[in-house]
Design an enzyme around this catalytic site. Sequence first.
Site, PDB file in Angstrom:
ATOM      1  N   ASN A  10     -53.982  27.085 -89.915  1.00 28.25           N
ATOM      2  CA  ASN A  10     -55.011  26.894 -88.892  1.00 28.25           C
ATOM      3  C   ASN A  10     -55.746  28.216 -88.706  1.00 28.25           C
ATOM      4  OD1 ASN A  10     -56.537  26.443 -86.643  1.00 28.25           O
ATOM      5  ND2 ASN A  10     -54.816  26.137 -85.232  1.00 28.25           N
ATOM      6  N   LYS A  12     -58.298  28.829 -86.951  1.00 29.48           N
ATOM      7  CA  LYS A  12     -58.887  28.971 -85.605  1.00 29.48           C
ATOM      8  C   LYS A  12     -60.348  29.440 -85.743  1.00 29.48           C
ATOM      9  CE  LYS A  12     -54.238  29.463 -83.892  1.00 29.48           C
ATOM     10  NZ  LYS A  12     -53.296  30.015 -82.917  1.00 29.48           N
ATOM     11  N   HIS A  98     -54.191  20.619 -80.104  1.00 30.26           N
ATOM     12  CA  HIS A  98     -53.694  22.001 -80.158  1.00 30.26           C
ATOM     13  C   HIS A  98     -53.710  22.588 -78.740  1.00 30.26           C
ATOM     14  CE1 HIS A  98     -53.287  26.242 -81.035  1.00 30.26           C
ATOM     15  NE2 HIS A  98     -52.845  25.902 -82.226  1.00 30.26           N
ATOM     16  N   GLU A 100     -54.461  25.385 -77.610  1.00 28.44           N
ATOM     17  CA  GLU A 100     -55.648  26.170 -77.233  1.00 28.44           C
ATOM     18  C   GLU A 100     -56.766  25.251 -76.763  1.00 28.44           C
ATOM     19  OE1 GLU A 100     -55.938  28.450 -80.839  1.00 28.44           O
ATOM     20  OE2 GLU A 100     -54.119  29.551 -80.288  1.00 28.44           O
ATOM     21  N   GLU A 170     -45.377  23.128 -81.482  1.00 25.22           N
ATOM     22  CA  GLU A 170     -45.828  24.510 -81.337  1.00 25.22           C
ATOM     23  C   GLU A 170     -45.568  24.975 -79.903  1.00 25.22           C
ATOM     24  OE1 GLU A 170     -49.018  25.670 -84.444  1.00 25.22           O
ATOM     25  OE2 GLU A 170     -50.029  24.807 -82.722  1.00 25.22           O
ATOM     26  N   GLY A 176     -49.157  33.150 -81.534  1.00 23.72           N
ATOM     27  CA  GLY A 176     -49.904  34.407 -81.557  1.00 23.72           C
ATOM     28  C   GLY A 176     -49.204  35.535 -80.828  1.00 23.72           C
ATOM     29  N   SER A 214     -46.000  31.807 -84.590  1.00 22.96           N
ATOM     30  CA  SER A 214     -45.566  33.079 -85.196  1.00 22.96           C
ATOM     31  C   SER A 214     -44.725  32.889 -86.455  1.00 22.96           C
ATOM     32  CB  SER A 214     -44.833  33.949 -84.168  1.00 22.96           C
ATOM     33  OG  SER A 214     -45.709  34.301 -83.114  1.00 22.96           O
TER      34      SER A 214
HETATM   35  P1  13P Z   1     -49.663  31.816 -84.923  1.00 23.57           P
HETATM   36  O1  13P Z   1     -49.033  31.505 -86.259  1.00 23.57           O
HETATM   37  O2  13P Z   1     -50.717  32.866 -84.995  1.00 23.57           O
HETATM   38  O3  13P Z   1     -48.627  32.061 -83.879  1.00 23.57           O
HETATM   39  O4  13P Z   1     -50.457  30.478 -84.471  1.00 23.57           O
HETATM   40  C1  13P Z   1     -49.810  29.266 -84.504  1.00 23.57           C
HETATM   41  C2  13P Z   1     -50.797  28.189 -84.268  1.00 23.57           C
HETATM   42  O5  13P Z   1     -51.357  28.067 -83.196  1.00 23.57           O
HETATM   43  C3  13P Z   1     -51.111  27.286 -85.387  1.00 23.57           C
HETATM   44  O6  13P Z   1     -51.820  26.167 -84.963  1.00 23.57           O
END
Ligand code: 13P
Length: 252
Positions: A10, A12, A98, A100, A170, A176, A214
């Site tokens: 992803n 983003k 997701h 976010e 997740e 992150g 992560s």
């Molecule tokens: P990270 O791998 O940067 O923690 O992000 C995970 C994520 O949100 C994948 O959709």
Amino acid sequence: MPRQQWVIGNWKMNPVTAKAAAELASDLSQSASKLNCSVAAVPSAAHLAAAGNSLSEGPVLLGAQNLCALEVASGAHTGEISAEQLKDLGVSLVLVGHSERRANQGEAGDVLSQKIQRALESGLRPVLCVGEDLATRESGNHLEQVAADLVRVLTPLLDQDWSTLILAYEPIWAIGTGRSANPEDAEQMHQHLRAVLLGLKAEAQHTPILYGGSVKPSNAAAYAACANIDGALVGGASLIADDFMDIARAFS
Ligand code: 13P
């Protein structure tokens, strides 16, 4: 029958330029050929065409980060992208729910069910993301809360064919942050979600459940060794082609 393993990057809202997105896609495409798992890259909507062009000849699938919940292929819906438009760009899977987007765009409940329905009906593979925040994890109520969210989103879809559905766990506190869930805790959640899925629909025994939060080359093998972890949804590490491929190899 073993479940298909998936490693999905992803991206983003990265990178800034279409040129950089095309280059990253091209690097992935060249190094993914010998993998024994499904691999997908999910660029921002702005880069679907450029990245898709680089991926078109190779084994890496193209994914999208969002789709329109409305049951229309086109029309007066400013800022939206329909499932049909994504298909036309060569997209084969789409993220839904997701954390976010839940936090920043207020997505929840019915809208997520509608997006999954649009994806299933149009032949896009939906990747439903679920996960608890830190306060819920610390309260010890995480299994129940994530399961309740899953049931809420999927119950309106019981009459649909789920054979292309992917689930991603997740935990929000692991996204992150560099603080990944320990594999035993992730496996416990995956086992629980598998049981909840099976309670809803028998065909869910084939639904891959990916871990995200992560994931990096140094911890991917530990997740891959867990019986109910069927792949990874990778954020930051998916922006470095070598790291992403190391993760994919762990699940291959
Ligand atoms: P990270 O791998 O940067 O923690 O992000 C995970 C994520 O949100 C994948 O959709």
